[in-house]
Design a protein around this motif. Structure first.
Motif, PDB file in Angstrom:
ATOM      1  N   UNK A  85     -56.296 -59.149 -57.397  1.00 32.38           N
ATOM      2  CA  UNK A  85     -56.026 -60.221 -56.253  1.00 32.38           C
ATOM      3  C   UNK A  85     -56.776 -61.395 -56.149  1.00 32.38           C
ATOM      4  N   UNK A  86     -57.746 -61.200 -57.338  1.00 34.73           N
ATOM      5  CA  UNK A  86     -58.868 -62.545 -57.313  1.00 34.73           C
ATOM      6  C   UNK A  86     -58.209 -63.661 -57.399  1.00 34.73           C
ATOM      7  N   UNK A  87     -58.540 -64.766 -57.012  1.00 33.23           N
ATOM      8  CA  UNK A  87     -58.220 -66.306 -57.064  1.00 33.23           C
ATOM      9  C   UNK A  87     -59.289 -66.716 -57.834  1.00 33.23           C
ATOM     10  N   UNK A  88     -59.305 -68.091 -58.264  1.00 35.25           N
ATOM     11  CA  UNK A  88     -60.339 -68.664 -59.166  1.00 35.25           C
ATOM     12  C   UNK A  88     -61.762 -68.439 -58.628  1.00 35.25           C
ATOM     13  N   UNK A  89     -61.664 -68.899 -57.203  1.00 34.38           N
ATOM     14  CA  UNK A  89     -62.941 -68.814 -56.723  1.00 34.38           C
ATOM     15  C   UNK A  89     -63.744 -67.496 -56.849  1.00 34.38           C
ATOM     16  N   UNK A  90     -62.903 -66.302 -56.589  1.00 33.59           N
ATOM     17  CA  UNK A  90     -63.755 -65.202 -56.925  1.00 33.59           C
ATOM     18  C   UNK A  90     -64.176 -64.895 -58.370  1.00 33.59           C
ATOM     19  N   UNK A  91     -63.337 -65.305 -59.306  1.00 30.18           N
ATOM     20  CA  UNK A  91     -63.712 -65.178 -60.717  1.00 30.18           C
ATOM     21  C   UNK A  91     -64.893 -66.013 -61.078  1.00 30.18           C
ATOM     22  N   UNK A  92     -65.056 -67.361 -60.542  1.00 26.46           N
ATOM     23  CA  UNK A  92     -66.314 -68.098 -60.809  1.00 26.46           C
ATOM     24  C   UNK A  92     -67.393 -67.283 -60.239  1.00 26.46           C
ATOM     25  N   UNK A 174     -65.946 -83.947 -55.148  1.00 21.89           N
ATOM     26  CA  UNK A 174     -67.126 -83.274 -54.731  1.00 21.89           C
ATOM     27  C   UNK A 174     -67.465 -83.043 -53.496  1.00 21.89           C
ATOM     28  N   UNK A 175     -67.776 -84.301 -52.873  1.00 20.26           N
ATOM     29  CA  UNK A 175     -68.569 -84.367 -51.727  1.00 20.26           C
ATOM     30  C   UNK A 175     -67.748 -83.947 -50.560  1.00 20.26           C
ATOM     31  N   UNK A 176     -66.172 -84.239 -50.400  1.00 15.98           N
ATOM     32  CA  UNK A 176     -65.464 -83.652 -49.282  1.00 15.98           C
ATOM     33  C   UNK A 176     -64.697 -82.435 -49.711  1.00 15.98           C
ATOM     34  N   UNK A 177     -64.746 -82.190 -50.700  1.00 18.35           N
ATOM     35  CA  UNK A 177     -63.567 -80.922 -51.093  1.00 18.35           C
ATOM     36  C   UNK A 177     -64.547 -79.912 -51.710  1.00 18.35           C
ATOM     37  N   UNK A 178     -64.994 -79.895 -52.947  1.00 18.36           N
ATOM     38  CA  UNK A 178     -65.592 -78.674 -53.418  1.00 18.36           C
ATOM     39  C   UNK A 178     -67.086 -78.458 -52.661  1.00 18.36           C
ATOM     40  N   UNK A 179     -67.937 -79.404 -52.771  1.00 20.20           N
ATOM     41  CA  UNK A 179     -69.087 -79.186 -52.322  1.00 20.20           C
ATOM     42  C   UNK A 179     -69.352 -78.818 -50.968  1.00 20.20           C
ATOM     43  N   UNK A 180     -68.284 -79.482 -49.778  1.00 19.48           N
ATOM     44  CA  UNK A 180     -68.432 -79.186 -48.353  1.00 19.48           C
ATOM     45  C   UNK A 180     -68.073 -77.841 -48.252  1.00 19.48           C
ATOM     46  N   UNK A 181     -66.952 -77.209 -49.137  1.00 19.75           N
ATOM     47  CA  UNK A 181     -66.321 -75.890 -48.844  1.00 19.75           C
ATOM     48  C   UNK A 181     -67.357 -74.932 -49.593  1.00 19.75           C
ATOM     49  N   UNK A 182     -67.968 -75.079 -50.628  1.00 22.98           N
ATOM     50  CA  UNK A 182     -68.816 -74.266 -51.253  1.00 22.98           C
ATOM     51  C   UNK A 182     -69.882 -73.726 -50.366  1.00 22.98           C
ATOM     52  N   UNK A 201     -59.943 -73.642 -50.390  1.00 27.57           N
ATOM     53  CA  UNK A 201     -60.351 -75.407 -50.742  1.00 27.57           C
ATOM     54  C   UNK A 201     -61.343 -75.550 -51.805  1.00 27.57           C
ATOM     55  N   UNK A 202     -61.831 -74.564 -52.448  1.00 27.75           N
ATOM     56  CA  UNK A 202     -62.580 -74.764 -53.287  1.00 27.75           C
ATOM     57  C   UNK A 202     -61.826 -75.174 -54.661  1.00 27.75           C
ATOM     58  N   UNK A 203     -60.703 -74.398 -54.711  1.00 24.23           N
ATOM     59  CA  UNK A 203     -59.825 -74.251 -56.009  1.00 24.23           C
ATOM     60  C   UNK A 203     -59.814 -75.631 -56.891  1.00 24.23           C
ATOM     61  N   UNK A 204     -59.146 -76.748 -56.129  1.00 25.29           N
ATOM     62  CA  UNK A 204     -59.078 -77.862 -56.924  1.00 25.29           C
ATOM     63  C   UNK A 204     -60.312 -78.455 -57.706  1.00 25.29           C
ATOM     64  N   UNK A 205     -61.224 -78.257 -56.884  1.00 23.74           N
ATOM     65  CA  UNK A 205     -62.448 -78.733 -57.650  1.00 23.74           C
ATOM     66  C   UNK A 205     -63.009 -77.923 -58.887  1.00 23.74           C
ATOM     67  N   UNK A 206     -62.870 -76.518 -58.683  1.00 26.95           N
ATOM     68  CA  UNK A 206     -63.232 -75.436 -59.606  1.00 26.95           C
ATOM     69  C   UNK A 206     -62.268 -76.031 -61.014  1.00 26.95           C
ATOM     70  N   UNK A 210     -63.653 -76.605 -64.699  1.00 26.67           N
ATOM     71  CA  UNK A 210     -63.188 -76.063 -66.011  1.00 26.67           C
ATOM     72  C   UNK A 210     -62.665 -76.799 -66.927  1.00 26.67           C
ATOM     73  N   UNK A 211     -61.937 -77.929 -66.622  1.00 28.03           N
ATOM     74  CA  UNK A 211     -61.393 -78.665 -67.466  1.00 28.03           C
ATOM     75  C   UNK A 211     -62.431 -79.593 -68.096  1.00 28.03           C
ATOM     76  N   UNK A 212     -63.629 -79.936 -67.072  1.00 28.54           N
ATOM     77  CA  UNK A 212     -64.816 -80.869 -67.788  1.00 28.54           C
ATOM     78  C   UNK A 212     -65.425 -79.971 -68.986  1.00 28.54           C
TER      79      UNK A 212
END
Length: 418
Positions: A85-92, A174-182, A201-206, A210-212
């Motif tokens: 049941x893990x999503x990408x957030x859990x995996x990271x 980073x600022x309004x999506x990944x960072x804020x939610x992390x 909500x962190x998943x698009x940034x994660x 990964x692609x980077x």
């Protein structure tokens, strides 16, 4: 004193310490003094957390192996999800420094240390400098502007984005999506439902990170930050992609939230202490001290950095912290503890900072402290280059009392001779 009569547990509530009180946010010193002297270790009944205020005790909690930093060790942590049941957030997050065993933590520290070396910081400094120059270039009217919006909100996340090699059009991710939610996704002070939404909500940034990393790996090694992480090999071990991404989100969390307060606090300190601004101009060797002293003097934190969870019942300062309790070593009062700092409210660049807790201590000493020092120095240098000693505060400071973990300055107007 607010102590219970039926138990020896020291207890406080919002009548003693309300982190969202505007009176506290504007003037924390009476509260910090009271916590250190009357309630050095106490359970906050309204927040459901233990608080440790004096410097020596906060240092003990921060450094002690008797405390875990893993959210899973909190007594009220939800049961772990099945791997299916893990999503990408859990995996990271499985590879995050805070969630490792002692051995796993030391392994990651060893493999990531070369990327935080002074040599690598020097190599990427021009990227950070360019981003900071760009922030100053964007100030619409340099004769009068808001430090909070025009500098502090932009510099940290852009510096980290440039360090990672993220293009400028990804800053908002980073600022309004990944960072804020992390910074909220694993905070026990939010409800389980809120945490689940922040995590999703962190998943698009994660995915972007990964692609980077994958692009950097396929493009060959280099001497920049991610390239160093990819290239480092110690005793036959290397970092894999999710371990690198887990490290990156630690930096992004700090850059999207806590590092913001460095820039308002540092400029507030120097604008209200022109003698120290003049001294810094005469002594460029004091820029690192300027970053540390600004943070210490400003005492902007409301709670703490990384929460701790006792592995077993632990006695601290005459109080027994039960296994699995949620414990905050309070950085705010510890940074201005007169038992550690002579004349603690005096801003002094020549102060001896040995043993400070500004960047934590022990195994969880802030891994990005060199980055923080570099961006703080570059911001102050650019401010001096543009405005010299002509800047002055205009009007009153405005604060955001609702900010979850900082006495966040939301408006700080400066006029200059530009």
């Amino acid at each position: 004193m607010t102590l219970t009569t039926s138990t020896s547990r020291a207890e406080i509530d919002f009548s003693v310490y309300d982190p969202k009180s505007m009176d506290f946010v504007q003037n924390p010193w009476p509260v910090w003094d009271r916590l250190r002297t009357e309630f050095p270790v106490a359970f906050h009944t309204d927040l459901g957390v233990w608080m440790v205020a004096p410097h020596d005790l906060a240092l003990e909690v921060t450094r002690s192996p008797r405390f875990s930093t893993s959210f899973a060790d909190w007594e009220h942590a939800p049961p772990p999800k099945p791997r299916s049941e893990w999503n990408l957030y859990n995996e990271v997050m499985a590879f995050h420094l805070q969630n490792q065993s002692t051995e796993g933590h030391m392994r990651l520290r060893r493999l990531t240390a070369p990327a935080f070396s002074r040599k690598v910081m020097d190599l990427i400094e021009h990227r950070i400098r360019d981003s900071i120059v760009g922030v100053f270039d964007e100030i619409a009217d340099p004769r009068r502007f808001d430090v909070a919006d025009d500098i502090a909100a932009k510099v940290p996340i852009r510096a980290i984005a440039r360090m990672v090699g993220v293009p400028s059009d990804a800053d908002t991710l980073f600022e309004h999506g990944l960072g804020w939610n992390l910074v909220r996704a694993a905070n026990p002070l939010y409800s389980a439902e809120e945490r689940a939404q922040f995590q999703a909500d962190t998943i698009p940034g994660l995915r972007f990170l990964i692609e980077t990393v994958q692009e950097a790996r396929s493009g060959g090694h280099s001497d920049d930050f991610i390239g160093t992480l990819i290239a480092t090999e110690i005793d036959g071990e290397r970092l894999h992609d999710l371990e690198i991404v887990a490290l990156l989100i630690s930096l992004i969390s700090a850059g999207a939230d806590t590092a913001v307060d460095l820039h308002t606090t540092a400029l507030l300190a120097f604008l209200t202490h022109p003698d120290q601004w003049a001294l810094l101009g005469e002594r460029p060797d004091l820029y690192e001290a300027a970053v540390i002293e600004s943070l210490r003097w400003g005492s902007m934190g409301k709670l703490g950095a990384i929460p701790r969870f006792p592995r077993d019942d632990v006695e601290i300062g005459g109080q027994v912290l039960p296994k699995g309790a949620f414990v905050y070593p309070l950085l705010g009062p510890s940074w201005v503890d007169p038992a550690k700092w002579p004349e603690p409210r005096r801003f002094d660049l020549t102060r001896n900072h040995a043993g400070n807790l500004v960047f934590g201590a022990g195994p969880h000493l802030c891994i990005g402290l060199n980055l923080v020092k570099v961006q703080g120095r570059l911001m102050l240098q650019e401010f001096r280059r543009r405005f010299g000693d002509t800047a002055r505060l205009v009007g009153d400071l405005e604060y955001d009392p609702q900010h979850w973990n900082a006495r966040r300055i939301s408006r700080m107007t400066v006029a200059t001779g530009a």
